[in-house]
Design a protein around this motif. Structure first.
Motif, PDB file in Angstrom:
ATOM      1  N   TRP A 158       0.819  -1.207   0.000  1.00  5.55           N
ATOM      2  CA  TRP A 158       0.000   0.000   0.000  1.00  5.55           C
ATOM      3  C   TRP A 158       0.855   1.259   0.000  1.00  5.55           C
ATOM      4  CZ3 TRP A 158      -4.817  -1.187  -1.079  1.00  5.55           C
ATOM      5  CH2 TRP A 158      -5.258  -2.468  -0.760  1.00  5.55           C
ATOM      6  N   ASN A 159       0.456   2.192  -0.855  1.00  3.67           N
ATOM      7  CA  ASN A 159       1.149   3.475  -0.984  1.00  3.67           C
ATOM      8  C   ASN A 159       0.105   4.536  -1.316  1.00  3.67           C
ATOM      9  OD1 ASN A 159       2.653   5.739  -2.366  1.00  3.67           O
ATOM     10  ND2 ASN A 159       4.401   4.413  -1.885  1.00  3.67           N
ATOM     11  N   LYS A 160       0.173   5.669  -0.641  1.00  6.57           N
ATOM     12  CA  LYS A 160      -0.846   6.699  -0.829  1.00  6.57           C
ATOM     13  C   LYS A 160      -0.855   7.280  -2.232  1.00  6.57           C
ATOM     14  CE  LYS A 160       2.164  10.365   0.967  1.00  6.57           C
ATOM     15  NZ  LYS A 160       2.336  11.401   2.009  1.00  6.57           N
ATOM     16  N   VAL A 162      -0.436   5.486  -5.008  1.00  4.67           N
ATOM     17  CA  VAL A 162      -0.927   4.473  -5.939  1.00  4.67           C
ATOM     18  C   VAL A 162      -2.445   4.350  -5.795  1.00  4.67           C
ATOM     19  CG1 VAL A 162      -0.806   2.040  -6.614  1.00  4.67           C
ATOM     20  CG2 VAL A 162       1.249   3.227  -5.791  1.00  4.67           C
ATOM     21  N   PRO A 163      -3.201   4.397  -6.899  1.00  4.39           N
ATOM     22  CA  PRO A 163      -4.656   4.220  -6.820  1.00  4.39           C
ATOM     23  C   PRO A 163      -5.028   2.939  -6.091  1.00  4.39           C
ATOM     24  CG  PRO A 163      -4.040   4.952  -9.013  1.00  4.39           C
ATOM     25  CD  PRO A 163      -2.749   4.673  -8.279  1.00  4.39           C
ATOM     26  N   SER A 164      -6.084   2.991  -5.319  1.00  4.88           N
ATOM     27  CA  SER A 164      -6.456   1.855  -4.463  1.00  4.88           C
ATOM     28  C   SER A 164      -6.721   0.590  -5.263  1.00  4.88           C
ATOM     29  CB  SER A 164      -7.683   2.214  -3.617  1.00  4.88           C
ATOM     30  OG  SER A 164      -8.773   2.579  -4.448  1.00  4.88           O
ATOM     31  N   LYS A 165      -7.285   0.706  -6.477  1.00  5.45           N
ATOM     32  CA  LYS A 165      -7.578  -0.513  -7.244  1.00  5.45           C
ATOM     33  C   LYS A 165      -6.291  -1.229  -7.646  1.00  5.45           C
ATOM     34  CE  LYS A 165      -7.914   1.679 -11.825  1.00  5.45           C
ATOM     35  NZ  LYS A 165      -8.791   1.890 -13.004  1.00  5.45           N
ATOM     36  N   ILE A 166      -5.216  -0.456  -7.885  1.00  5.33           N
ATOM     37  CA  ILE A 166      -3.945  -1.072  -8.261  1.00  5.33           C
ATOM     38  C   ILE A 166      -3.285  -1.705  -7.036  1.00  5.33           C
ATOM     39  CG2 ILE A 166      -1.637  -0.615  -9.190  1.00  5.33           C
ATOM     40  CD1 ILE A 166      -2.847   1.524 -10.949  1.00  5.33           C
ATOM     41  N   SER A 167      -3.338  -1.016  -5.909  1.00  7.27           N
ATOM     42  CA  SER A 167      -2.799  -1.606  -4.676  1.00  7.27           C
ATOM     43  C   SER A 167      -3.568  -2.865  -4.292  1.00  7.27           C
ATOM     44  CB  SER A 167      -2.870  -0.586  -3.538  1.00  7.27           C
ATOM     45  OG  SER A 167      -2.008   0.507  -3.775  1.00  7.27           O
ATOM     46  N   THR A 168      -4.890  -2.815  -4.473  1.00  5.22           N
ATOM     47  CA  THR A 168      -5.718  -3.988  -4.162  1.00  5.22           C
ATOM     48  C   THR A 168      -5.347  -5.163  -5.056  1.00  5.22           C
ATOM     49  OG1 THR A 168      -7.557  -2.589  -3.450  1.00  5.22           O
ATOM     50  CG2 THR A 168      -8.070  -4.867  -4.032  1.00  5.22           C
ATOM     51  N   PHE A 169      -5.124  -4.881  -6.330  1.00  7.97           N
ATOM     52  CA  PHE A 169      -4.715  -5.937  -7.257  1.00  7.97           C
ATOM     53  C   PHE A 169      -3.385  -6.547  -6.818  1.00  7.97           C
ATOM     54  CE2 PHE A 169      -2.113  -7.233 -10.877  1.00  7.97           C
ATOM     55  CZ  PHE A 169      -2.924  -8.211 -11.427  1.00  7.97           C
ATOM     56  N   HIS A 170      -2.424  -5.702  -6.452  1.00  9.34           N
ATOM     57  CA  HIS A 170      -1.111  -6.183  -5.989  1.00  9.34           C
ATOM     58  C   HIS A 170      -1.290  -7.055  -4.747  1.00  9.34           C
ATOM     59  CE1 HIS A 170       3.371  -4.996  -5.237  1.00  9.34           C
ATOM     60  NE2 HIS A 170       3.166  -6.278  -5.044  1.00  9.34           N
ATOM     61  N   TRP A 299       1.823   9.950 -11.261  1.00  4.48           N
ATOM     62  CA  TRP A 299       1.639   9.886  -9.815  1.00  4.48           C
ATOM     63  C   TRP A 299       2.581  10.854  -9.103  1.00  4.48           C
ATOM     64  CZ3 TRP A 299       1.829   3.798  -9.572  1.00  4.48           C
ATOM     65  CH2 TRP A 299       0.657   3.287 -10.133  1.00  4.48           C
ATOM     66  N   LEU A 300       3.816  10.956  -9.580  1.00  2.00           N
ATOM     67  CA  LEU A 300       4.791  11.858  -8.966  1.00  2.00           C
ATOM     68  C   LEU A 300       4.409  13.318  -9.193  1.00  2.00           C
ATOM     69  CD1 LEU A 300       8.094   9.998  -9.933  1.00  2.00           C
ATOM     70  CD2 LEU A 300       6.995  10.069  -7.685  1.00  2.00           C
ATOM     71  N   VAL A 301       3.870  13.623 -10.366  1.00  2.00           N
ATOM     72  CA  VAL A 301       3.412  14.993 -10.643  1.00  2.00           C
ATOM     73  C   VAL A 301       2.238  15.337  -9.729  1.00  2.00           C
ATOM     74  CG1 VAL A 301       2.302  16.487 -12.346  1.00  2.00           C
ATOM     75  CG2 VAL A 301       4.236  15.054 -13.017  1.00  2.00           C
ATOM     76  N   ASN A 302       1.303  14.416  -9.558  1.00  2.00           N
ATOM     77  CA  ASN A 302       0.149  14.651  -8.679  1.00  2.00           C
ATOM     78  C   ASN A 302       0.587  14.885  -7.234  1.00  2.00           C
ATOM     79  OD1 ASN A 302      -1.582  14.327 -10.849  1.00  2.00           O
ATOM     80  ND2 ASN A 302      -1.978  12.158 -10.416  1.00  2.00           N
ATOM     81  N   ALA A 303       1.694  14.269  -6.850  1.00  2.00           N
ATOM     82  CA  ALA A 303       2.222  14.445  -5.497  1.00  2.00           C
ATOM     83  C   ALA A 303       3.149  15.648  -5.391  1.00  2.00           C
ATOM     84  CB  ALA A 303       2.969  13.188  -5.068  1.00  2.00           C
ATOM     85  N   LYS A 304       3.271  16.392  -6.513  1.00  2.00           N
ATOM     86  CA  LYS A 304       4.123  17.592  -6.576  1.00  2.00           C
ATOM     87  C   LYS A 304       5.591  17.270  -6.287  1.00  2.00           C
ATOM     88  CE  LYS A 304       0.287  20.605  -5.208  1.00  2.00           C
ATOM     89  NZ  LYS A 304      -0.101  20.838  -6.609  1.00  2.00           N
ATOM     90  N   VAL A 305       5.982  16.058  -6.640  1.00  2.00           N
ATOM     91  CA  VAL A 305       7.376  15.665  -6.490  1.00  2.00           C
ATOM     92  C   VAL A 305       8.196  16.172  -7.670  1.00  2.00           C
ATOM     93  CG1 VAL A 305       8.956  13.690  -6.302  1.00  2.00           C
ATOM     94  CG2 VAL A 305       6.745  13.658  -5.123  1.00  2.00           C
ATOM     95  N   CYS A 306       7.569  16.249  -8.836  1.00  2.00           N
ATOM     96  CA  CYS A 306       8.243  16.782 -10.012  1.00  2.00           C
ATOM     97  C   CYS A 306       7.231  17.519 -10.887  1.00  2.00           C
ATOM     98  CB  CYS A 306       8.944  15.668 -10.804  1.00  2.00           C
ATOM     99  SG  CYS A 306       7.891  14.262 -11.166  1.00  2.00           S
TER     100      CYS A 306
END
Length: 330
Positions: A158-160, A162-170, A299-306
Motif C-alpha cells: 500500500w502506498n498513498k 498508488v490508486p487503491s484498485k492497483i494496490s488492491t490488485f497487488h 503519480w509523482l506529478v500529482n504528489a508535486k514531487v516533479c
C-alpha cells in the motif's frame, strides 16, 4: 494442500500465512500430511499426499495427459465386486516410452495407498507430537522456534500515491487471489480443465507467478525497467518474494519511487493479459514499459514531487530527478 475445509478457522489462518519467510519452515506444504480415508477431501494431483510434493509436479507428463485433473482421490479409484481396488488416472492418449515409465513409477507408489470407505480423511501437521494437530501444538512449536509472526505486507503493497484498485490488485496477487486460469480451474470455473494454459505462450499453466513474472514477454518488461535504472537483478520465484525485495529498493536507494514502479508494472502486465484474452490484441513489451514510466510519472506529478515538463528527463535519466530537492521531501 489445496483443500482446507476440514480445518478449524485458526488452522486455516495459519495455513494462509505459510508462504511468508518467517513461517515457511513450519507451515510449508511439506509440513502437512494427509492420512487417507475415503479420499473425498484430498485432490489427487494438487494436494500433497504422496512424498513431499504434489503429484502434478512429480509427474508433469502424466498430469498433462490426464483427463481427470481436478478430481479427488475417491474419483480416481475403481472397486471390483470382490473388493479389489485399482487406480484410473484418466490417461487420454497412448503413452510413449518415457511416459509409460512415469506411469509405472506412479502406479508403484500408489500401491502403498488404499482407500477406506469407512474412514474420514485426516490432515496432520508433521511437527505435532500428536496424531491430530491442535492449536496448542502450533503455538508450542512456534514459541520453541522463536518464530516472528510479524510480516507487514501493508508496507510492501500500500502506498498513498498508488490508486487503491492497483494496490488492491497487488495485494490479491500476493494472496493468490487474482482470477488467472489456474485459480479458475481449481474453482471449477472453466468449461474444460485443459483451458488453463497461458493465453500468450499456450504452453504453461497460467499461474499468477507465470503471468506477472516468468513468462518471456513479462520478463522483457522487467528487464526493460532494470535497464532503465542501470541495474541487474534475478527475478525471484514468486510474487510475494518479489514484492518484498522490490519494496526494499533492491539496494538502489530509491525505495519510495521503486515501490510505485512495481505496482504499476503488475497492473500494466495484467491489463495487457486481459487485452489478449478478451480482445485478441497483443501489445509490444516496449510499449508497456513506456506506459509504466508515464503512469508513475503522473503519480509523482500529482504528489508535486516533479513538474510535468520533466517527463523526458524521467524517461531517459530517472536518477537526475532523484537528485532534485523535491525528492528529498518525498
Amino acid at each position: 494442500m489445496c483443500n482446507s475445509n476440514s480445518l478449524s478457522p485458526v488452522w486455516r489462518e495459519l495455513k494462509r500465512l505459510q508462504s511468508t519467510d518467517e513461517l515457511f519452515e513450519i507451515l510449508s506444504p511439506q509440513s502437512f500430511k494427509w492420512n487417507i480415508g475415503k479420499g473425498t477431501q484430498i485432490l489427487f494431483w494438487y494436494d500433497i499426499w504422496v512424498g513431499v510434493s504434489k503429484l502434478r509436479d512429480q509427474f508433469p507428463a502424466l498430469f498433462r495427459l490426464s483427463g481427470k485433473k481436478n478430481e479427488h482421490i475417491a474419483d480416481m479409484v475403481i472397486f471390483s465386486e470382490n473388493g479389489l481396488m485399482w487406480w484410473d488416472i484418466g490417461i487420454l492418449f497412448p503413452l510413449n516410452e518415457y511416459e509409460d515409465l512415469q506411469y509405472q513409477m506412479l502406479m508403484s507408489l500408489l500401491r502403498n495407498f488404499k482407500v477406506d470407505l469407512y474412514k474420514e480423511d485426516e490432515v496432520q501437521w508433521t511437527h505435532s507430537l500428536e496424531k491430530v494437530s491442535s492449536v496448542a501444538e502450533g503455538v508450542r512449536v512456534m514459541v520453541k522456534s522463536h518464530i516472528d509472526f510479524e510480516f507487514d505486507r501493508v508496507k510492501v503493497v500500500w502506498n498513498k500515491l498508488v490508486p487503491s484498485k492497483i494496490s488492491t490488485f497487488h495485494w490479491l496477487a500476493i494472496q493468490g487471489g487474482i482470477p488467472v486460469k489456474e485459480v479458475l480451474s481449481y474453482r471449477n470455473c472453466l468449461n474444460n480443465s485443459s483451458d488453463d494454459k497461458c493465453a500468450w505462450c499456450l504452453d504453461h499453466i497460467e499461474s499468477i507467478d507465470h503471468i506477472l513474472l516468468h513468462y518471456s514477454w513479462s520478463h522483457k518488461v522487467w528487464t526493460g525497467l532494470f535497464k532503465w535504472w542501470n541495474i541487474f537483478w534475478v527475478v525471484p520465484s514468486n510474487v510475494l518474494e518479489f514484492s518484498v525485495d522490490w519494496s526494499n529498493g533492491m539496494g538502489i536507494k530509491a525505495e519510495k519511487v521503486w515501490k510505485l514502479i512495481g505496482s504499476a508494472t503488475f497492473w500494466a502486465i495484467w491489463l495487457a493479459r486481459n487485452e489478449v484474452i478478451f480482445n485478441g490484441s497483443y501489445t509490444c513489451w516496449a510499449v508497456i514499459v513506456s506506459r509504466i514510466k508515464l503512469k508513475v510519472f503522473q503519480w509523482l506529478v500529482n504528489a508535486k514531487v516533479c513538474e510535468s515538463f520533466q517527463l523526458y528527463v524521467w524517461s531517459d535519466h530517472p536518477w537526475l530527478l532523484l537528485q532534485s530537492p523535491s525528492f528529498d521531501m518525498f
